[in-house]
Motif scaffolding. Structure first.
Motif, PDB file in Angstrom:
ATOM      1  N   GLN A 167      -2.132  -6.135  -5.413  1.00  0.00           N
ATOM      2  CA  GLN A 167      -2.856  -5.852  -4.163  1.00  0.00           C
ATOM      3  C   GLN A 167      -4.201  -6.573  -4.143  1.00  0.00           C
ATOM      4  O   GLN A 167      -4.627  -7.089  -3.108  1.00  0.00           O
ATOM      5  N   ASN A 168      -4.905  -6.624  -5.285  1.00  0.00           N
ATOM      6  CA  ASN A 168      -6.199  -7.314  -5.347  1.00  0.00           C
ATOM      7  C   ASN A 168      -6.049  -8.803  -5.051  1.00  0.00           C
ATOM      8  O   ASN A 168      -6.856  -9.396  -4.342  1.00  0.00           O
ATOM      9  N   ILE A 169      -4.981  -9.397  -5.617  1.00  0.00           N
ATOM     10  CA  ILE A 169      -4.765 -10.835  -5.370  1.00  0.00           C
ATOM     11  C   ILE A 169      -4.492 -11.083  -3.896  1.00  0.00           C
ATOM     12  O   ILE A 169      -5.004 -12.047  -3.296  1.00  0.00           O
ATOM     13  N   ALA A 200       0.831  -1.209   0.000  1.00  0.00           N
ATOM     14  CA  ALA A 200       0.000   0.000   0.000  1.00  0.00           C
ATOM     15  C   ALA A 200       0.862   1.256   0.000  1.00  0.00           C
ATOM     16  O   ALA A 200       0.558   2.256  -0.660  1.00  0.00           O
ATOM     17  N   GLU A 201       2.012   1.263   0.739  1.00  0.00           N
ATOM     18  CA  GLU A 201       2.901   2.426   0.766  1.00  0.00           C
ATOM     19  C   GLU A 201       3.517   2.662  -0.604  1.00  0.00           C
ATOM     20  O   GLU A 201       3.617   3.811  -1.084  1.00  0.00           O
ATOM     21  N   GLN A 244       3.671   6.008  -6.006  1.00  0.00           N
ATOM     22  CA  GLN A 244       3.640   5.957  -7.463  1.00  0.00           C
ATOM     23  C   GLN A 244       2.354   6.590  -8.007  1.00  0.00           C
ATOM     24  O   GLN A 244       2.348   7.186  -9.095  1.00  0.00           O
ATOM     25  N   SER A 245       1.230   6.510  -7.269  1.00  0.00           N
ATOM     26  CA  SER A 245      -0.047   7.038  -7.732  1.00  0.00           C
ATOM     27  C   SER A 245      -0.032   8.557  -7.815  1.00  0.00           C
ATOM     28  O   SER A 245      -0.621   9.158  -8.708  1.00  0.00           O
ATOM     29  N   LYS A 246       0.706   9.239  -6.869  1.00  0.00           N
ATOM     30  CA  LYS A 246       0.776  10.701  -6.866  1.00  0.00           C
ATOM     31  C   LYS A 246       1.425  11.233  -8.138  1.00  0.00           C
ATOM     32  O   LYS A 246       0.946  12.210  -8.732  1.00  0.00           O
ATOM     33  N   ASP A 252      -0.014  -2.602 -12.300  1.00  0.00           N
ATOM     34  CA  ASP A 252       0.509  -3.914 -11.867  1.00  0.00           C
ATOM     35  C   ASP A 252       0.480  -4.046 -10.355  1.00  0.00           C
ATOM     36  O   ASP A 252       0.160  -5.113  -9.807  1.00  0.00           O
ATOM     37  N   LEU A 253       0.854  -2.899  -9.682  1.00  0.00           N
ATOM     38  CA  LEU A 253       0.837  -2.948  -8.223  1.00  0.00           C
ATOM     39  C   LEU A 253      -0.593  -3.152  -7.671  1.00  0.00           C
ATOM     40  O   LEU A 253      -0.818  -3.899  -6.709  1.00  0.00           O
TER      41      LEU A 253
END
Length: 890
Positions: free
Chosen positions: A697-699, A242-243, A248-250, A692-693
């Motif tokens: 995370q979903n898996i 999550a960190e 990367q999302s920002k 991809d990240l």
């Protein structure tokens, strides 16, 4: 105990019926449907009342069957003797037993008696209603009997213990039911004993599962701890991932917003180009669009109005305009013409009133025809009326003479028959008897007495004989003379009556001929007497004279108004005939000016309205043409879909203009935002994608969710297993308690079985004491019926016996059979004998009544004959009431 009489007020179909009973045999012969069964039930009801139960769905009780349908009061009375006293029972019956009434009177003193209560039947006969019907009361098709507790008590002379005996079946059933509650072996509803056994077996089966469940608890605890460790490890990986995604999302969001603005700008520019192509002839102003929409609304209003007027005109009938080609009369003209027409109607009515009414004219015509041959004067009618009055009196006189003549001839004939019959009078008979006595006396005295005395008696006898002969001769001559005198008197009276009748008939015939000749001048209705016909002529003559006078008076009154009527008619017809010609009406010949004026005014108003509507239609059409051209000129400037409605085309222009304005504003804003963004950020920087990240995370989330679900399931299984261990640990104590209860139930079941067996043996022992008198009575009555001269069955009398329940058994060829093996007729015969034997045992001292409701329907003539002989023998000792529907069974 004997019945004396009874009175039935209302009971079933019997109403107001009284019957007096004889001492011995009382045969009541009535046809089917008369109410014989009703009569027998009435006798029973007087002593036992009528049954009542609130639940009558199962069967039709006697109370419902015999209550009168018309709502009349049901009941009556019966008089009987018992213990040297005479009583009268009075009962009435309602819909329920609460509505019943009962009264017992001493029939000698007429006072109320307290010797018996409302349960007088049980107190007199010492048995209840059911036992009464199985003993002295023999209803139709029910010769057979059966054992009841009340009969048990009565035959055993155990009246003091009657309550205990009456409750024997209840007690025995209670013991049996209690035993069955313990020993019943049923899967659906097992008894207590089998229920406890099944419960013990189930507990033992459950207790044997305890070791296996304890092992599974330990294994499940280890598995939960292992899966909890795996879950903690996955949660730690999820925090680190999550960190990384947040950082990367920002970076990726900055470039994503720029790309979105660019894509939105390209889309809006494409839409703007399409709208600019649509408005290449120029963009209309808001005022132009508002004016165009208002013109379309006005056009729609004119079109709806024109369509409504056209539809109304299509539904209406075409106007008749030919009378009005030159002009349309105004309201003042119509008012004047209608006034003239009204005056004409009044003048015609006045002239018509001067004539006789249609009904009076019709009556006058009929009366002229009636008096066509002759119109009689008042003197002629008065004379004929007097003659008819004389005819009525003569007819009555002739009728009375005929009746007197018939009476005289009948008396004459009766007198002749009486004289022929009484030729020898009583005095002749008495004289002849004395004559014979005198002769015998003379002969006897002359033969057996001394010569002197015998001679004297003989002389006296001969003198008496001579005197007797002379008297007889004189009496006979006088009698003959009286008969001749009576015959002559009757002949004279008959002759006088015939002469009077002939004179009256001749006078009557002359008067009738005179009246008939007068009446032949008129066409009269048929009447009973000539006097009625004369009254009819008098009435019609008065009416005829009255109508002639009225006709003459009215004719004089009619001459005044005809000239005025002709002048007014000419003036009115001159003004309105030109209009009437177009309708094909000639008022001079047809009249009817008032109705014509109404039609003319209606057509004139309709034509005037038609002209107004036509003017309005022309106005709408002109407006529609102008507005349509203006709208089409504007719409032709734009590439609009011509398949749309006119309003939709106009609305599409307005919508596209608003869309064009909004898109142009959004394009300007996007260009400004993109320019600002390019100044602030480096749009060429490559930002790493987080897809991809996020997939990883979903898996990871799915693995954590599945592991949590497994841990929860394992914990639930573990908790359930621990509850089973705790529950099974307590089963051993439950098994011990159930085994103690099983021993107690076995003991109770054995005790109830022994009690039931003891009660059965006690009952058999009690019944065996009075079975032998019943057997003897059965054999006695069978011997009376099946004697040498009677109907033989082929069985020995000793072959028949009664069991404890009063069922008839037949011992034959080494085996015991039921009475059903006999013919139905012989079954009824044996049943009658058993019933009579039962009555003898029940009532050894006082003999109660015996009631039989046609019980021999299944017997042949020979068996009926022997059965009736038996009943007559019994009737010598006890009163018997026997109902039947056929004289062959008496």
């Amino acid at each position: 105990m004997k019945l004396v009489s009874c009175y039935i007020a209302h009971f079933g179909k019997i109403t107001e019926f009284k019957y007096d009973f004889d001492e011995g045999f009382n045969p009541i012969l009535q046809e089917n449907g008369w109410g014989k069964t009703t009569f027998s039930v009435f006798i029973k009801a007087m002593f036992y009342g009528l049954e009542y139960s609130p639940n009558t769905k199962k069967k039709l009780l006697e109370r419902n069957h015999y209550l009168p349908w018309d709502g009349s009061l049901c009941g009556g009375n019966i008089v009987f003797t018992a213990k040297d006293r005479r009583y009268r029972i009075e009962r009435t019956f309602g819909k329920t037993d609460k509505d019943d009434t009962f009264a017992l009177y001493d029939d000698v003193t007429g006072l109320l008696s307290n010797d018996y209560t409302e349960d007088i039947g049980e107190e007199l006969f010492r048995v209840d209603r059911d036992s009464f019907e199985k003993s002295v009361y023999i209803p139709q098709l029910s010769l057979g009997t059966g054992m009841t507790d009340s009969l048990n008590a009565k035959m055993g002379n155990l009246t003091a213990a009657r309550d205990d005996i009456s409750n024997f079946d209840v007690a025995l059933k209670s013991v049996k039911d209690a035993r069955v509650e313990y020993t019943r072996n049923s899967k659906i509803n097992p008894g207590k004993l089998y229920g406890v056994k099944n419960e013990i077996n189930k507990c033992k089966e459950e207790y044997e599962k305890l070791p296996a469940i304890e092992e599974s608890v330990e294994a499940m605890s280890c598995l939960v701890e292992e899966k909890q460790g795996n879950l903690n490890q996955l949660n730690a990986e999820k925090v680190k991932l999550a960190e990384t995604i947040q950082l990367q999302s920002k970076k990726e969001q900055e470039l994503g917003a720029y790309k979105i603005h660019k894509e939105n700008l390209d889309s809006e520019l494409g839409k703007l180009a399409e709208l600019e192509e649509f408005f290449k002839s120029g963009i209309p102003t808001d005022d132009e669009i508002i004016m165009l929409e208002q013109t379309e609304r006005d056009l729609a209003v004119h079109e709806r109005a024109l369509r409504g007027l056209s539809e109304d005109r299509s539904r209406e009938t075409p106007v008749f305009d030919k009378p009005f080609t030159e002009r349309i009369p105004d309201d003042s003209e119509f008012a004047m013409w209608n006034k003239m027409a009204s005056n004409l109607s009044e003048l015609r009515a006045k002239a018509e009133h001067s004539k006789l009414s249609e009904e009076s004219n019709k009556q006058l015509t009929e009366l002229k025809f009636f008096f066509d041959k002759m119109e009689p004067t008042d003197e002629q009618l008065s004379h004929i009326e007097r003659q008819t009055t004389l005819i009525t009196g003569l007819e009555a006189r002739v009728s009375q003479s005929n009746e007197r003549l018939i009476t005289l001839r009948a008396e004459q004939e009766a007198n002749e028959k009486l004289n022929k019959k009484n030729t020898v009078s009583v005095w002749h008979i008495i004289g002849t008897i004395f004559l014979v006595i005198f002769i015998m006396t003379g002969v006897v005295f002359s033969n057996y007495l001394t010569d002197i005395v015998g001679r004297i008696v003989e002389i006296v006898s001969f003198v008496a004989i001579i005197v007797d002969v002379v008297i007889l001769s004189i009496s006979g001559r006088r009698t003959h003379k009286n008969k001749m005198k009576q015959a002559a008197e009757y002949e004279e009276r008959v002759s006088e009556e015939e002469d009077a009748l002939e004179l009256s008939t001749l006078e009557l015939r002359e008067l009738q001929e005179e009246c008939s000749e007068f009446l032949s001048h008129f066409l009269l209705t048929r009447a009973d007497t000539m006097q009625e016909n004369v009254y009819e002529i008098r009435r019609k003559l008065d009416q005829y004279r009255h109508l002639l006078e009225e006709e003459k008076s009215r004719h004089q009154e009619a001459e005044g108004t005809l000239d005025e009527l002709a002048d007014l008619q000419l003036e009115l017809y001159t003004k309105i005939q030109p209009f009437a010609t177009w309708y094909g009406i000639n008022l001079y010949e047809m009249g009817g000016e008032y109705e014509f004026l109404a039609q003319l005014k209606k057509d004139a108003e309709k034509y005037a309205k038609y002209l107004e509507e036509q003017e309005e239609i022309d106005s709408h059409e002109s407006s529609i043409k102008t507005m349509t051209e203006d709208i089409n000129n504007i719409l032709s400037r734009y590439p609009i879909d011509k398949s749309l409605e006119r309003l939709e085309q106009i609305q599409s222009i307005s919508i596209k203009k608003r869309a064009y304005t909004a898109i142009k504003e959004r394009v300007d804003n996007l260009k400004e935002e993109i320019a600002k963004f390019e100044e602030m950020y480096d749009v060429n920087e490559q930002v790493q994608s987080v897809d991809d990240l996020q997939q990883k995370q979903n898996i990871l989330d799915e693995q954590i969710m599945e592991l949590n679900r497994q841990i929860m399931q394992e914990k639930d299984n573990l908790a359930q297993a621990l509850e089973d261990v705790e529950r099974l640990s307590d089963i051993s104590e439950q098994i011990e308690r159930l085994e103690v209860k099983e021993k107690e139930f076995k003991k109770n079941a054995e005790l109830l079985t022994k009690t039931e067996d003891f009660l059965q043996r006690a009952r058999e022992s009690f019944q065996s004491k009075y079975m032998q008198p019943l057997q003897n009575g059965l054999h006695k009555y069978l011997s009376l019926i099946n004697g040498p001269e009677a109907t033989k069955s082929g069985y020995a009398i000793e072959d028949f016996e009664l069991d404890m329940d009063l069922n008839i058994k037949l011992a034959y060829s080494g085996s015991t059979k039921s009475a059903e093996y006999l013919s139905q007729g012989y079954q009824d015969l044996v049943a009658l004998c058993s019933r009579l034997a039962l009555v003898d045992v029940l009532y050894p001292d006082e003999k109660p009544i015996l009631i039989l409701d046609d019980p021999f329907t299944n017997l042949d003539d020979k068996k009926i004959k022997e059965s009736l002989k038996l009943l007559h023998k019994i009737a010598d000792e006890r009163q018997t009431v026997y109902f039947t529907c056929h004289d062959s069974r008496i």
